[in-house]
Design an enzyme around this catalytic site. Structure first.
Site, mmCIF file in Angstrom:
data_model
loop_
_atom_site.group_PDB
_atom_site.id
_atom_site.type_symbol
_atom_site.label_atom_id
_atom_site.label_comp_id
_atom_site.label_asym_id
_atom_site.label_seq_id
_atom_site.Cartn_x
_atom_site.Cartn_y
_atom_site.Cartn_z
ATOM 1 N N SER A 126 -0.270 -7.083 4.498
ATOM 2 C CA SER A 126 -1.584 -6.443 4.410
ATOM 3 C C SER A 126 -2.472 -7.157 3.399
ATOM 4 O O SER A 126 -1.980 -7.676 2.381
ATOM 5 C CB SER A 126 -1.371 -4.994 3.964
ATOM 6 O OG SER A 126 -2.588 -4.406 3.572
ATOM 7 N N TYR A 151 2.534 1.790 -2.014
ATOM 8 C CA TYR A 151 2.505 1.207 -0.659
ATOM 9 C C TYR A 151 2.217 -0.294 -0.739
ATOM 10 O O TYR A 151 2.938 -1.116 -0.159
ATOM 11 C CB TYR A 151 1.439 1.891 0.220
ATOM 12 C CG TYR A 151 1.133 1.075 1.456
ATOM 13 C CD1 TYR A 151 2.046 0.998 2.507
ATOM 14 C CD2 TYR A 151 -0.050 0.316 1.559
ATOM 15 C CE1 TYR A 151 1.790 0.210 3.626
ATOM 16 C CE2 TYR A 151 -0.311 -0.472 2.670
ATOM 17 C CZ TYR A 151 0.619 -0.525 3.698
ATOM 18 O OH TYR A 151 0.362 -1.324 4.795
ATOM 19 N N LYS A 155 4.596 -3.964 0.193
ATOM 20 C CA LYS A 155 4.247 -5.149 0.991
ATOM 21 C C LYS A 155 4.492 -6.414 0.169
ATOM 22 O O LYS A 155 5.026 -7.401 0.662
ATOM 23 C CB LYS A 155 2.786 -5.078 1.446
ATOM 24 C CG LYS A 155 2.542 -3.991 2.467
ATOM 25 C CD LYS A 155 3.283 -4.248 3.779
ATOM 26 C CE LYS A 155 3.321 -3.059 4.692
ATOM 27 N NZ LYS A 155 4.210 -3.189 5.842
HETATM 28 P P1 NAD Z 1 1.989 3.323 12.408
HETATM 29 O O1 NAD Z 1 2.421 4.354 11.448
HETATM 30 O O2 NAD Z 1 1.093 3.706 13.523
HETATM 31 O O3 NAD Z 1 3.263 2.597 13.037
HETATM 32 C C1 NAD Z 1 4.460 2.454 12.329
HETATM 33 C C2 NAD Z 1 5.596 2.875 13.261
HETATM 34 O O4 NAD Z 1 6.835 2.691 12.567
HETATM 35 C C3 NAD Z 1 5.512 4.341 13.655
HETATM 36 O O5 NAD Z 1 5.693 4.452 15.050
HETATM 37 C C4 NAD Z 1 6.680 4.999 12.911
HETATM 38 O O6 NAD Z 1 7.239 6.058 13.645
HETATM 39 C C5 NAD Z 1 7.634 3.835 12.758
HETATM 40 N N1 NAD Z 1 8.526 3.892 11.599
HETATM 41 C C6 NAD Z 1 8.203 4.110 10.304
HETATM 42 N N2 NAD Z 1 9.315 4.069 9.552
HETATM 43 C C7 NAD Z 1 10.350 3.802 10.377
HETATM 44 C C8 NAD Z 1 11.739 3.640 10.196
HETATM 45 N N3 NAD Z 1 12.336 3.772 9.004
HETATM 46 N N4 NAD Z 1 12.519 3.366 11.275
HETATM 47 C C9 NAD Z 1 11.966 3.233 12.500
HETATM 48 N N5 NAD Z 1 10.654 3.403 12.736
HETATM 49 C C10 NAD Z 1 9.848 3.676 11.682
HETATM 50 O O7 NAD Z 1 1.340 2.138 11.549
HETATM 51 P P2 NAD Z 1 0.518 0.876 12.027
HETATM 52 O O8 NAD Z 1 -0.893 1.080 11.633
HETATM 53 O O9 NAD Z 1 0.852 0.536 13.407
HETATM 54 O O10 NAD Z 1 1.114 -0.221 11.033
HETATM 55 C C11 NAD Z 1 2.159 -1.063 11.422
HETATM 56 C C12 NAD Z 1 2.517 -1.967 10.256
HETATM 57 O O11 NAD Z 1 1.358 -2.692 9.859
HETATM 58 C C13 NAD Z 1 2.997 -1.238 9.017
HETATM 59 O O12 NAD Z 1 4.009 -2.015 8.420
HETATM 60 C C14 NAD Z 1 1.773 -1.202 8.123
HETATM 61 O O13 NAD Z 1 2.110 -1.145 6.768
HETATM 62 C C15 NAD Z 1 1.137 -2.535 8.468
HETATM 63 N N6 NAD Z 1 -0.307 -2.557 8.205
HETATM 64 C C16 NAD Z 1 -1.113 -1.604 8.765
HETATM 65 C C17 NAD Z 1 -2.473 -1.608 8.506
HETATM 66 C C18 NAD Z 1 -3.367 -0.537 9.053
HETATM 67 O O14 NAD Z 1 -4.454 -0.326 8.488
HETATM 68 N N7 NAD Z 1 -3.010 0.136 10.139
HETATM 69 C C19 NAD Z 1 -3.027 -2.622 7.705
HETATM 70 C C20 NAD Z 1 -2.183 -3.593 7.181
HETATM 71 C C21 NAD Z 1 -0.810 -3.557 7.433
HETATM 72 C C1 WQD Z 2 -12.586 1.413 4.646
HETATM 73 C C2 WQD Z 2 -13.928 1.638 3.955
HETATM 74 C C3 WQD Z 2 -13.900 3.264 2.188
HETATM 75 C C4 WQD Z 2 -13.156 6.777 4.598
HETATM 76 C C5 WQD Z 2 -6.748 0.759 3.675
HETATM 77 C C6 WQD Z 2 -5.472 0.619 2.877
HETATM 78 C C7 WQD Z 2 -5.012 -0.803 2.852
HETATM 79 C C8 WQD Z 2 -4.908 -1.389 4.257
HETATM 80 C C9 WQD Z 2 -6.183 -1.187 5.004
HETATM 81 C C10 WQD Z 2 -2.679 -1.100 5.132
HETATM 82 C C11 WQD Z 2 -13.797 1.756 2.437
HETATM 83 C C12 WQD Z 2 -14.811 3.708 3.309
HETATM 84 C C13 WQD Z 2 -13.368 5.479 4.191
HETATM 85 C C14 WQD Z 2 -14.231 7.714 4.509
HETATM 86 C C15 WQD Z 2 -15.643 5.980 3.644
HETATM 87 N N1 WQD Z 2 -3.892 -0.727 5.033
HETATM 88 N N2 WQD Z 2 -14.588 5.087 3.728
HETATM 89 N N3 WQD Z 2 -15.436 7.257 4.048
HETATM 90 O O1 WQD Z 2 -9.639 1.272 1.933
HETATM 91 O O2 WQD Z 2 -9.955 -0.902 3.142
HETATM 92 O O3 WQD Z 2 -7.748 0.065 3.035
HETATM 93 O O4 WQD Z 2 -6.541 0.201 4.983
HETATM 94 O O5 WQD Z 2 -2.128 -2.034 4.641
HETATM 95 O O6 WQD Z 2 -3.794 -0.830 2.213
HETATM 96 O O7 WQD Z 2 -5.736 1.045 1.559
HETATM 97 O O8 WQD Z 2 -9.507 1.164 4.465
HETATM 98 O O9 WQD Z 2 -10.264 2.598 6.287
HETATM 99 O O10 WQD Z 2 -9.548 3.684 4.122
HETATM 100 O O11 WQD Z 2 -11.676 2.408 4.195
HETATM 101 O O12 WQD Z 2 -16.751 5.649 3.216
HETATM 102 O O13 WQD Z 2 -14.101 8.889 4.840
HETATM 103 O O14 WQD Z 2 -14.473 2.883 4.400
HETATM 104 O O15 WQD Z 2 -14.470 3.591 0.956
HETATM 105 O O16 WQD Z 2 -14.914 1.127 1.881
HETATM 106 P P1 WQD Z 2 -9.269 0.407 3.044
HETATM 107 P P2 WQD Z 2 -10.196 2.540 4.808
#
Ligand code: NAD
Ligand code: WQD
Length: 336
Positions: A126, A151, A155
């Site tokens: 991330s 969290y 990562k």
């Molecule tokens: P999500 O929660 O929709 O998907 C994660 C999936 O993993 C879910 O289906 C959950 O049931 C499963 N899971 C969690 N723990 C588990 C375990 N111990 N065993 C088996 N299954 C398990 O999340 P997502 O948004 O699809 O994110 C996927 C990956 O990408 C995550 O590692 C997250 O940290 C990373 N990521 C997400 C974002 C984001 O904003 N969505 C941003 C950066 C990184």
């Molecule tokens: C985006 C923008 C808020 C909600 C998160 C995780 C980060 C990564 C990406 C996984 C920001 C603004 C939000 C609201 C708002 N995930 N906002 N009103 O903060 O970039 O990061 O997702 O790895 O770890 O922290 O994403 O979607 O929460 O916010 O104004 O009700 O929207 O302030 O500027 P963020 P977000």
């Protein structure tokens, strides 16, 4: 065609990646414990692709169960590891659950890969590892900041665990993809983000406010040093992100020696919260209601990616625009 394990494959990004893999002809084996997803997603993946992934309802922290998956399906070519908890605020309240699930799951997986001689790994990292960067856009060489949440730290630690494992001589080739802000939904509106309870991220809150499912959107801060005072992020469509995993696999399969590398996956464009609202308004008869409130503690002011390394090395390009992202998100929310 080769078989790929997708951990967390019924989640938001995993389900879109399963679709892209199946469309490319891969055999897909999904491992998910349904902690943040629903079984119905499996049917929807089948409906979109006409193909059936194999599904194991298994916790990746259960080493014996994970070992059995590798035993039952010999010759797995690669693993894409999505399974993790991802809610930043929850991780502050429950750090041990986050370290246990996210780090232990990865350690089990690396052990299983070693035992099964499975050599290719794509890991979901991330942009959170960059914190508030000093220079924009961020490249993979941008120094990391101390994690702002447990969290984020999982990562950072996970990336280190993979690096150290490969350094120790394990026969693994691995890529971490550092995603920026994944948004949007599958154009069929059959797959999308499925937040439990009140969403944490911007886009589901925007779509809920757009459809009157919540009274209004709160915009966190309008006094940032940005074009319109609201914070800036690099929003990337989840289908573009899914394709990046296919490109990462293509590249991994071509490499002969073991290595670890990192790629930013973003569009390279920063958009403000007000620009996201403006884009969503193009789909609406009445503009979505919002109120500007105080900054959210811990938020970074602006971050966006330099993704040239992924463009050049992986031959990956983002195709979807911000308008595509808001439109597909809205279509998905309507379908929920
Ligand atoms: P999500 O929660 O929709 O998907 C994660 C999936 O993993 C879910 O289906 C959950 O049931 C499963 N899971 C969690 N723990 C588990 C375990 N111990 N065993 C088996 N299954 C398990 O999340 P997502 O948004 O699809 O994110 C996927 C990956 O990408 C995550 O590692 C997250 O940290 C990373 N990521 C997400 C974002 C984001 O904003 N969505 C941003 C950066 C990184
Ligand atoms: C985006 C923008 C808020 C909600 C998160 C995780 C980060 C990564 C990406 C996984 C920001 C603004 C939000 C609201 C708002 N995930 N906002 N009103 O903060 O970039 O990061 O997702 O790895 O770890 O922290 O994403 O979607 O929460 O916010 O104004 O009700 O929207 O302030 O500027 P963020 P977000």
């Amino acid at each position: 065609m080769s078989s790929i394990i997708i951990t967390g494959g019924l989640g938001y990004i995993g389900s879109h990646t399963a679709v892209e893999l199946l469309n490319c002809g891969y055999n897909v084996i999904i491992v998910d414990n349904l902690s943040n997803s629903v079984p119905k997603t499996l049917d929807r993946i089948k409906k979109i692709t006409g193909k059936e992934p194999i599904f194991f309802e298994i916790d990746v922290c259960d080493k014996n169960a994970l070992t059995d998956v590798f035993k039952q399906h010999s010759g797995i070519s690669a693993v894409i590891h999505f399974a993790a908890y991802k809610a930043v605020a929850e991780s502050v309240a429950k750090p041990l659950e986050y370290y246990k699930n996210n780090v232990m799951g990865l350690i089990n997986l690396l052990e299983c890969m070693n035992e099964a001689n499975c050599q290719n790994l794509v890991f979901s990292s991330s942009c959170t590892v960059y914190g508030e960067p000093d220079l924009l856009p961020v490249t993979e060489k941008t120094p990391l900041k101390p994690a702002a949440s447990p969290y984020g730290n999982t990562k950072k630690i996970s990336e280190d665990v993979i690096f150290d494992t490969i350094q120790s001589g394990a026969k693994i080739k691995a890529i971490s993809l550092r995603y920026f802000n994944p948004v949007g939904a599958h154009p069929s509106a059959l797959l999308g983000e499925l937040p439990q309870g009140t969403p944490n991220n911007l886009m589901p809150l925007v779509t809920q406010a757009a459809l009157g499912k919540r009274e209004k959107l709160f915009v966190y801060g309008s006094d940032y040093n940005t074009k319109d005072g609201t914070a800036i992020r690099d929003y990337i469509h989840v289908s573009d992100l899914a394709v990046a995993h296919i490109k990462a696999l293509d590249w991994l399969f071509k490499q002969e020696s073991c290595f670890y590398d990192i790629f930013n996956i973003g569009t390279g464009t920063g958009n403000s919260v007000l620009e996201v609202i403006e884009s969503m308004n193009k789909n609406l008869e009445k503009p979505l209601p919002y109120e500007i409130v105080a900054r959210r503690p811990g938020d970074v002011e602006k971050i966006y990616a330099n993704s040239e390394k992924a463009n050049k090395v992986l031959d990956w390009q983002a195709k979807y625009t911000l308008d595509d992202m808001t439109k597909t998100s809205l279509d998905w929310e309507k379908n929920l």
